[in-house]
Design a protein around this motif. Structure first.
Motif, PDB file in Angstrom:
ATOM      1  N   GLU A 178       0.801  -1.223   0.000  1.00  0.00           N
ATOM      2  CA  GLU A 178       0.000   0.000   0.000  1.00  0.00           C
ATOM      3  C   GLU A 178       0.838   1.279   0.000  1.00  0.00           C
ATOM      4  O   GLU A 178       0.366   2.322  -0.425  1.00  0.00           O
TER       5      GLU A 178
ATOM      6  N   LYS B 201       4.551   3.401  -4.587  1.00  0.00           N
ATOM      7  CA  LYS B 201       3.934   4.193  -5.654  1.00  0.00           C
ATOM      8  C   LYS B 201       4.448   3.806  -7.036  1.00  0.00           C
ATOM      9  O   LYS B 201       4.164   4.483  -8.020  1.00  0.00           O
TER      10      LYS B 201
ATOM     11  N   ARG C 159      -4.377   0.146  -3.608  1.00  0.00           N
ATOM     12  CA  ARG C 159      -5.571   0.990  -3.478  1.00  0.00           C
ATOM     13  C   ARG C 159      -5.410   2.360  -4.127  1.00  0.00           C
ATOM     14  O   ARG C 159      -6.388   2.977  -4.530  1.00  0.00           O
ATOM     15  N   LYS C 160      -4.181   2.827  -4.227  1.00  0.00           N
ATOM     16  CA  LYS C 160      -3.922   4.127  -4.849  1.00  0.00           C
ATOM     17  C   LYS C 160      -3.831   4.015  -6.373  1.00  0.00           C
ATOM     18  O   LYS C 160      -3.711   5.019  -7.062  1.00  0.00           O
TER      19      LYS C 160
END
Length: 68
Positions: A9, A12, A35-36
């Motif tokens: 999570e 990036k 989730r991003k």
């Protein structure tokens, strides 16, 4: 033998870890997004990891830990 753990999570998918790995075993996976919405890094072969921690040092999000 060292083991790389990527916080799914936090990552990036910036790929700084993939560039810094001297063994070229850290890659961005393309199977699942977090989730991003990012594809995250993963180690392709733990047995080849030398535990240098360059991937963890380069990670701007502190998403990588290296255990020796």
């Amino acid at each position: 033998m060292a083991k790389i753990t990527v916080d799914f999570e936090k990552c990036k998918g910036c790929s700084l870890c993939t560039v810094s790995c001297p063994k070229k075993i850290v890659k961005l996976q393309k199977e699942k997004r977090n989730r991003k919405g990012y594809f995250t890094a993963r180690c392709t072969d733990d047995s080849l990891c030398i535990g240098c921690a360059m991937c963890a040092v380069m990670c701007p999000d502190c998403a990588i830990t290296v255990e020796k």
